[in-house]
Scaffold this active site. Sequence first.
Site: not given
Ligand code: PLP
Length: 441
Positions: A147, A216, A241-242, A400
């Site tokens: 990501f 992560d 939030y996921k 997705r």
């Molecule tokens: C959703 C996600 C994030 C989100 O990071 P924020 O700081 O909340 O914007 C970070 N890393 C991964 C791998 C994600 O899927």
Amino acid sequence: MTRDWCLARDAADPLAPLRALFAMARADADGVIYLDGNSLGALPAATPARVATVVEDEWGAGLIRSWNSAPRPGGPNQGPAGWINLPQIIGDKIAPLIGARAGGVVVADSTSVNLYKILTAAMVIAVARTASPSSGRFRVLSERSNFPTDLYIADTLAREHGCELVLADTDDLPALLDSRVAVLMLTHVNYRTGRMHRMAEITAAAHDAGSLVVWDLAHSAGAVPVDLMGADADFAVGCGYKYLNGGPGAPAFAWAHPRHTAWMDTHDWRQPLAGWLGHAAPFAFTPDYRPGAGMSRFICGTPPMLSLAALECGVDTVLAADSYGGMAAIRQKSLALTDLFIALVETRCGNQGLTLVTPRDAADRGSQVSFAHDTGGYPIMQALIARGVIGDFRAPDILRFGFTPLYTRYVDVWDAVAHLEQVMTTGEWREPRFAVRAAVT
Ligand SMILES: *Cc1c(COP(=O)(O)O)cnc(C)c1O
């Protein structure tokens, strides 16, 4: 497979009662099929009232007294506590979902910010453990497909520390694990493909090379069973939030193995965003910084109470599955849903240029399914959303679909694929209105 067969599976689904924990009435009335809980979990039914209570009673009536004593919502393990304890209280609720011990998880900030703090710890400890640091470990190794925020944060940090971020294709990672690598930083379930890493195996390979591993868990926590202690992992961060359903921009979490928090404690180690609420005694108001014990040092400033209240409601929806088989049952249904989706798309939309990019092998799959389409990734998803089937698009070519076993039904899978088939076979997705790009895809 028929629609009735899907309805029968829903009727026999042990997790079916959990859908009532979510405020789905509006979505149902609108004919929405929500397949994007991997990006923003659905609203728990308890959240609006809980947030209102925090606003009206705890803030409105309790005022500043609520930092020390705020009434806790009912249920087990929810005795009285002040707002100030919520980052640890919610951390303790997340812990069993990721194989951490009580006290090992702290809730704070965003995933990006937590990664900054945790990756710094990992780099510092990895180098400190090396016999001759100067001969050193100066690499952070990650995947090119990780990501982007993770890569941006790691790249920035590496530059600050005179290190380098090395990016590799997934299959090349093992060969690159050598004495130059301080930290291997991976996302457990890839956001684009849904491919899941074998955490224990990769962690062991990294340890064999003398490297530490940061995981992560953004697309893992609440979606797939995770056993950080069992895998002997070093550090982790994750998203609220996921699949934890904490609401837009919910606070994130951070974890370090107890052997590393012990190192931090004995070295009086301060994280790079050493703020007053991570101090050992914030209300002593001394000019010098003294880190709090264990994970508490990873708190920086004042925690956001409204967001934490919403996050707790979200985590509670996942914990509610404990009465119905817990994460094992969630995983079983997740794989059943994703298997069904793959099978239906491939039989009903077989010649439409959709290519599965998610692993077929269940052991390598998270709780999402992605298909690539050469030219239509974005407009096909827009056409689906216009029909109420909500997934998302990830550039350059990925459609997705996320599956949240707490509220996604088998019949939702059936109906979503029926819409996809119509969008594809009628060419509806080619309508110009579906090509207009929004800011968030
Ligand atoms: C959703 C996600 C994030 C989100 O990071 P924020 O700081 O909340 O914007 C970070 N890393 C991964 C791998 C994600 O899927």
